[in-house]
Design a protein around this motif. Structure first.
Motif, short mmCIF file in Angstrom:
data_model
loop_
_atom_site.label_atom_id
_atom_site.label_comp_id
_atom_site.label_asym_id
_atom_site.label_seq_id
_atom_site.Cartn_x
_atom_site.Cartn_y
_atom_site.Cartn_z
N LEU A 39 0.83 -1.21 0.00
CA LEU A 39 0.00 0.00 0.00
C LEU A 39 0.87 1.26 0.00
O LEU A 39 0.51 2.26 -0.62
N ILE A 45 -4.96 3.65 -1.29
CA ILE A 45 -6.15 3.18 -2.01
C ILE A 45 -6.44 4.13 -3.15
O ILE A 45 -6.68 5.32 -2.94
N ALA A 92 -8.78 -2.37 4.02
CA ALA A 92 -7.66 -1.90 3.19
C ALA A 92 -6.76 -3.05 2.77
O ALA A 92 -6.12 -3.00 1.72
N THR A 95 -7.40 -4.33 -0.75
CA THR A 95 -6.71 -3.59 -1.81
C THR A 95 -5.26 -4.06 -1.91
O THR A 95 -4.75 -4.28 -3.02
N ALA A 96 -4.61 -4.24 -0.78
CA ALA A 96 -3.21 -4.70 -0.79
C ALA A 96 -3.11 -6.09 -1.43
O ALA A 96 -2.21 -6.33 -2.25
#
Length: 117
Positions: A39, A45, A92, A95-96
């Motif tokens: 990230l 993001i 989150a 997303t990673a």
């Protein structure tokens, strides 16, 4: 050392400003160190443009409203949060993980078909 006992109540967190929300989108909390690194590498993001666009869409769809430069959720926004809270989309680290797998596809060690499963 002298200790004193206070009778007080906790306070809710202060509302975010758009700038603070953008900061959190650029610097999200993720799970393990590999996810945090990916990230950082991808600047959080979304991109600067998509982050701002996301906030604009939240406002225009009446999920949030701005009052005195502070962001407040609407009833509609709180309902959406309740629905999404139990999904992987609220994390989150999702997303990673997606970014990590996209790197595998880029290197030829992963496939788009596997990613979309």
């Amino acid at each position: 050392m002298k200790l004193t006992i206070r009778d007080s109540k906790t306070k809710p967190p202060k509302p975010l400003t758009e700038a603070r929300l953008l900061f959190h989108m650029e610097n999200p909390n993720a799970g393990d160190s590999e996810e945090v690194e990916i990230l950082k590498e991808t600047n959080g993001i979304g991109t600067a443009v998509t982050r701002a666009d996301t906030i604009d869409r939240l406002k225009s769809s009446n999920y949030i409203e701005i009052q005195a430069n502070k962001i407040y959720s609407t009833i509609k926004g709180r309902k959406l949060f309740e629905i999404l809270q139990a999904t992987m989309l609220m994390d989150a680290s999702t997303t990673a993980k997606w970014e990590l797998y996209l790197k595998k596809i880029e290197k030829g060690t992963g496939t788009k078909e596997e990613f979309l499963k």
